[in-house]
Design an enzyme around this catalytic site. Structure first.
Site, PDB file in Angstrom:
ATOM      1  N   CYS A   1     -14.702  47.791 -20.972  1.00  0.00           N
ATOM      2  CA  CYS A   1     -13.522  47.932 -21.842  1.00  0.00           C
ATOM      3  C   CYS A   1     -13.716  47.219 -23.188  1.00  0.00           C
ATOM      4  CB  CYS A   1     -12.297  47.378 -21.117  1.00  0.00           C
ATOM      5  SG  CYS A   1     -10.844  47.268 -22.156  1.00  0.00           S
TER       6      CYS A   1
ATOM      7  N   ASP B   1      -6.042  46.214 -36.503  1.00  0.00           N
ATOM      8  CA  ASP B   1      -6.612  47.505 -36.115  1.00  0.00           C
ATOM      9  C   ASP B   1      -7.747  47.847 -37.070  1.00  0.00           C
ATOM     10  OD1 ASP B   1      -7.006  50.436 -35.772  1.00  0.00           O
ATOM     11  OD2 ASP B   1      -5.247  50.279 -34.496  1.00  0.00           O
TER      12      ASP B   1
ATOM     13  N   ASN C   1       1.049  53.837 -27.038  1.00  0.00           N
ATOM     14  CA  ASN C   1       0.592  55.176 -26.687  1.00  0.00           C
ATOM     15  C   ASN C   1       0.179  55.141 -25.227  1.00  0.00           C
ATOM     16  OD1 ASN C   1       0.917  56.427 -29.195  1.00  0.00           O
ATOM     17  ND2 ASN C   1      -0.978  55.547 -29.954  1.00  0.00           N
TER      18      ASN C   1
ATOM     19  N   CYS D   1     -11.382  44.234 -23.681  1.00  0.00           N
ATOM     20  CA  CYS D   1     -11.823  43.069 -22.901  1.00  0.00           C
ATOM     21  C   CYS D   1     -12.982  42.370 -23.614  1.00  0.00           C
ATOM     22  CB  CYS D   1     -12.206  43.480 -21.485  1.00  0.00           C
ATOM     23  SG  CYS D   1     -10.786  43.758 -20.398  1.00  0.00           S
TER      24      CYS D   1
ATOM     25  N   HIS E   1      -2.009  48.161 -25.097  1.00  0.00           N
ATOM     26  CA  HIS E   1      -1.913  47.550 -26.428  1.00  0.00           C
ATOM     27  C   HIS E   1      -0.655  48.011 -27.121  1.00  0.00           C
ATOM     28  CE1 HIS E   1      -4.388  51.205 -26.586  1.00  0.00           C
ATOM     29  NE2 HIS E   1      -3.834  51.452 -27.765  1.00  0.00           N
TER      30      HIS E   1
ATOM     31  N   HIS F   1       1.044  48.504 -30.674  1.00  0.00           N
ATOM     32  CA  HIS F   1       0.787  48.617 -32.114  1.00  0.00           C
ATOM     33  C   HIS F   1       1.958  48.003 -32.869  1.00  0.00           C
ATOM     34  CE1 HIS F   1      -2.406  51.860 -31.932  1.00  0.00           C
ATOM     35  NE2 HIS F   1      -1.868  52.009 -30.740  1.00  0.00           N
TER      36      HIS F   1
ATOM     37  N   HIS G   1      -6.769  49.987 -22.409  1.00  0.00           N
ATOM     38  CA  HIS G   1      -6.346  48.601 -22.173  1.00  0.00           C
ATOM     39  C   HIS G   1      -5.019  48.479 -22.921  1.00  0.00           C
ATOM     40  CE1 HIS G   1      -7.434  44.075 -21.850  1.00  0.00           C
ATOM     41  NE2 HIS G   1      -6.217  44.135 -22.413  1.00  0.00           N
TER      42      HIS G   1
ATOM     43  N   HIS H   1      -6.442  42.782 -17.970  1.00  0.00           N
ATOM     44  CA  HIS H   1      -6.735  44.203 -18.164  1.00  0.00           C
ATOM     45  C   HIS H   1      -5.765  45.060 -17.369  1.00  0.00           C
ATOM     46  CE1 HIS H   1      -9.116  47.820 -19.022  1.00  0.00           C
ATOM     47  NE2 HIS H   1      -8.666  48.190 -17.835  1.00  0.00           N
TER      48      HIS H   1
HETATM   49  P1  AMP Z   1      -4.542  54.071 -29.207  1.00  0.00           P
HETATM   50  O1  AMP Z   1      -4.923  55.302 -29.953  1.00  0.00           O
HETATM   51  O2  AMP Z   1      -3.072  53.866 -29.059  1.00  0.00           O
HETATM   52  O3  AMP Z   1      -5.283  53.953 -27.887  1.00  0.00           O
HETATM   53  O4  AMP Z   1      -4.988  52.869 -30.130  1.00  0.00           O
HETATM   54  C1  AMP Z   1      -6.267  52.308 -30.083  1.00  0.00           C
HETATM   55  C2  AMP Z   1      -6.452  51.635 -31.405  1.00  0.00           C
HETATM   56  O5  AMP Z   1      -7.531  50.730 -31.291  1.00  0.00           O
HETATM   57  C3  AMP Z   1      -6.802  52.584 -32.554  1.00  0.00           C
HETATM   58  O6  AMP Z   1      -5.797  52.495 -33.555  1.00  0.00           O
HETATM   59  C4  AMP Z   1      -8.161  52.090 -33.040  1.00  0.00           C
HETATM   60  O7  AMP Z   1      -8.290  52.130 -34.434  1.00  0.00           O
HETATM   61  C5  AMP Z   1      -8.188  50.664 -32.510  1.00  0.00           C
HETATM   62  N1  AMP Z   1      -9.503  50.112 -32.250  1.00  0.00           N
HETATM   63  C6  AMP Z   1     -10.492  50.679 -31.499  1.00  0.00           C
HETATM   64  N2  AMP Z   1     -11.560  49.852 -31.462  1.00  0.00           N
HETATM   65  C7  AMP Z   1     -11.232  48.763 -32.188  1.00  0.00           C
HETATM   66  C8  AMP Z   1     -11.911  47.546 -32.536  1.00  0.00           C
HETATM   67  N3  AMP Z   1     -13.154  47.312 -32.105  1.00  0.00           N
HETATM   68  N4  AMP Z   1     -11.266  46.646 -33.308  1.00  0.00           N
HETATM   69  C9  AMP Z   1     -10.012  46.887 -33.751  1.00  0.00           C
HETATM   70  N5  AMP Z   1      -9.310  47.992 -33.444  1.00  0.00           N
HETATM   71  C10 AMP Z   1      -9.909  48.928 -32.692  1.00  0.00           C
HETATM   72 ZN    ZN Z   2      -9.743  45.724 -20.884  1.00  0.00          ZN
END
Ligand code: AMP
Ligand code: ZN
Length: 111
Positions: A3, A29, A86, A6, A99, A101, A97, A45
């Site tokens: 992940c 982000d 989401n 993680c 999250h 926003h 994982h 997680h």
């Molecule tokens: P979701 O589309 O709701 O699953 O959001 C996942 C978010 O994680 C997206 O907006 C990506 O831009 C962000 N994301 C993915 N990898 C990384 C990373 N390594 N560092 C910061 N944000 C990330």
């Molecule tokens: Zn995770």
């Protein structure tokens, strides 16, 4: 450990951390869609909100308290901000994982 979030928690992958405590981490982000675009995650997680259980209720409550504090530090409390989960494919979840926003710093549209 597969992940990506993680790996961000364990600092295997670098991120721009804006908040950290025992249970949560918040970081910028990588593909921001607003001037303030923070992801707030539990260190535990959990794949998505669809996977939370009754015993997670304090953790999820704490996630919102962390969001409120981060919004204050990011100076968006006064003008307003948006919190989004989401969940699953139709919502466009790309990282499995949980999250939250946090979006702000401009007038947000709804589409
Ligand atoms: P979701 O589309 O709701 O699953 O959001 C996942 C978010 O994680 C997206 O907006 C990506 O831009 C962000 N994301 C993915 N990898 C990384 C990373 N390594 N560092 C910061 N944000 C990330
Ligand atoms: Zn995770």
């Amino acid at each position: 450990m597969e992940c990506v979030f993680c790996k961000i928690i364990s600092k295997e992958i670098p991120s721009e951390i804006v908040y950290e405590d025992e249970n949560f981490l918040a970081f910028k982000d990588i593909q921001p869609i607003a001037p303030v675009n923070i992801l707030i995650i539990p260190k535990k997680h959990i794949p998505a909100i669809d996977h939370i259980e009754l015993y997670d209720k304090e953790l999820i409550g704490g996630l919102f308290l962390a969001a409120k504090e981060i919004a204050r530090v990011q100076n968006v409390s006064e003008n307003g901000y948006r919190l989004i989960f989401n969940i699953g494919e139709d919502a466009g979840q790309t990282v499995d994982h949980l999250h939250l926003h946090l979006l702000g710093g401009k007038k947000l549209t709804w589409s």
